[in-house]
Design a protein around this motif. Structure first.
Motif, short mmCIF file in Angstrom:
data_model
loop_
_atom_site.label_atom_id
_atom_site.label_comp_id
_atom_site.label_asym_id
_atom_site.label_seq_id
_atom_site.Cartn_x
_atom_site.Cartn_y
_atom_site.Cartn_z
N ALA A 1 0.84 -1.20 0.00
CA ALA A 1 0.00 0.00 0.00
C ALA A 1 0.88 1.25 0.00
CB ALA A 1 -0.92 0.02 1.22
N ARG A 2 0.32 2.31 -0.58
CA ARG A 2 0.96 3.63 -0.55
C ARG A 2 0.12 4.54 0.33
NH1 ARG A 2 4.08 4.34 -5.49
NH2 ARG A 2 3.73 2.62 -6.95
N HIS B 1 7.06 2.41 2.57
CA HIS B 1 6.09 1.44 2.04
C HIS B 1 6.73 0.64 0.92
CE1 HIS B 1 5.61 5.20 -0.30
NE2 HIS B 1 5.35 4.40 -1.33
N VAL B 2 6.18 -0.53 0.68
CA VAL B 2 6.64 -1.39 -0.41
C VAL B 2 5.43 -1.87 -1.20
CG1 VAL B 2 6.67 -3.44 1.10
CG2 VAL B 2 7.99 -3.43 -1.03
N VAL B 3 5.54 -1.80 -2.52
CA VAL B 3 4.46 -2.23 -3.41
C VAL B 3 5.08 -2.97 -4.60
CG1 VAL B 3 2.85 -0.38 -2.79
CG2 VAL B 3 4.50 -0.03 -4.65
N HIS C 1 4.92 -11.58 -2.91
CA HIS C 1 4.37 -11.41 -1.56
C HIS C 1 5.41 -11.66 -0.47
CE1 HIS C 1 0.20 -12.02 -3.40
NE2 HIS C 1 0.23 -10.81 -2.93
N TYR C 2 6.13 -12.77 -0.57
CA TYR C 2 7.12 -13.10 0.46
C TYR C 2 8.19 -12.01 0.52
CZ TYR C 2 10.76 -15.54 3.06
OH TYR C 2 11.71 -15.87 3.99
N LEU D 1 9.73 -0.22 -4.91
CA LEU D 1 9.03 -1.04 -5.91
C LEU D 1 9.70 -2.41 -5.96
CD1 LEU D 1 8.58 1.52 -8.85
CD2 LEU D 1 6.82 0.66 -7.30
N MET D 2 8.92 -3.44 -5.70
CA MET D 2 9.46 -4.80 -5.69
C MET D 2 9.26 -5.45 -7.06
SD MET D 2 11.06 -6.90 -3.71
CE MET D 2 10.75 -6.27 -2.06
#
Length: 340
Positions: free
Chosen positions: A150-151, A159-161, A297-298, A324-325
């Protein structure tokens, strides 16, 4: 059998109780040789000694506890690896993860955070089921927090998305690499970040390959299996149907498979399909197995936990608040060359 005490560890290791306390509590600024430290650790393990967490928290003003507040992640196997990633990082660092599922209810979220603060958690991971922009509960203003998937609306919190744009670029690039020039996009109709990001990756991939963008090849429906079926029917019933369809998610891809079967399109001989998410119960179970882009997800859960631990331990990090992942492509059997 009585619980072993610190003096028992000291006696077995041949040192004083103060030295044992320094080693087991990681006290800074006190020199203890590596040999002595190891002897104490070995003695504690042999006796099964563990320090009292309540006494330690009073001394360090930390409970070594992290709250994990989610909407429905805990009851959704698809996204549960976020919890696993966060929990494993926290556990290795000596922190306990306390999970609370709120069902997405705003009032419950606020109450949950307040209850966690009463229990003096050192930080909070606030996670949501799918990539979205959220208004953070006001109670989080007083505790170190990292958002997961989420941002924040104000952009301030770490945060990470998932990198939706690059993931879609990779997916469409896979179809272009197989020789396809007429590629449809079955997408989500709701205005969510994932939809806009994946549309951006789709159009960028076409542009990079010199393929003109055709609005008629984008079909927006609800992002579930019936929506995927309706979107695919519209695309495959065009006078000149696409030879490949990129689907917003694996559920829409499952609907696309049904539409293709009804209209006589064999996958991948007549139609190539790529999904997004890599849902365990869908992508590898379809026939043929679905080529798709995996939501990390992990990795997102692990990153968020590491970032939160850095904040708790006051470890400075020079980086933007948002991360950003990457979303990797999972190749299976649903992509082939276009039909002649």
């Amino acid at each position: 059998m009585p619980r072993p005490r610190i003096k028992d560890v000291a006696a077995l290791a041949g040192v004083g109780t103060t030295t044992v306390s320094v080693v087991l509590n990681n006290v800074d600024g006190v020199r203890v040789t590596a040999e002595t430290r190891q002897r104490i650790l070995d003695a504690a393990q042999e006796l099964g000694y563990s320090s009292d967490p309540i006494a330690r928290s009073l001394r360090t003003r930390r409970t070594r506890t992290i709250g994990f507040v989610s909407d429905v992640i805990a009851t959704t196997p698809f996204a549960g690896r976020m919890i696993q990633g966060a929990q494993e990082v926290a556990w290795r660092a000596g922190y306990l993860l306390v999970l609370v599922n709120t069902g997405g209810d705003r009032e419950v979220q606020e109450k949950t955070v307040r209850e966690l603060l009463k229990r003096q958690v050192d930080g909070v991971l606030f996670a949501v089921m799918y990539h979205q922009e959220i208004e953070v509960p006001s109670a989080l203003a007083t505790v170190k927090t990292v958002l997961l998937d989420a941002r924040p609306t104000d952009g301030a919190l770490p945060h990470v998305v998932p990198d939706e744009h690059e993931g879609a670029l990779t997916a469409v690039g896979e179809l272009i690499g197989a020789g396809h020039r007429r590629i449809g996009f079955a997408t989500e109709s709701l205005p969510v970040p994932a939809a806009s990001g994946r549309l951006g990756g789709y159009t960028r991939a076409l542009e990079a390959a010199g393929i003109p963008f055709e609005p008629g090849l984008v079909a927006a429906e609800h992002g579930d299996t019936p929506g995927g079926y309706r979107a695919a029917r519209r695309l495959l019933e065009l006078p000149e149907p696409p030879t490949a369809i990129f689907c917003y998610n694996d559920r829409m891809a499952m609907g696309c498979y049904r539409a293709a079967a009804e209209l006589g399109f064999a996958i991948p001989a007549d139609l190539s399909v790529v999904g997004y998410d890599d849902q365990d119960l869908i992508a590898p179970a379809l026939f043929p197995a679905l080529t798709t882009v995996a939501l990390p997800h992990y990795e997102m859960g692990a990153w968020a936990a590491r970032r939160l631990l850095d904040l708790i331990e006051d470890e400075p990090r020079e980086e933007a608040p948002g991360h950003l992942m990457p979303c990797p492509l999972i190749r299976r059997d649903s992509v082939g060359p276009p039909p002649r």
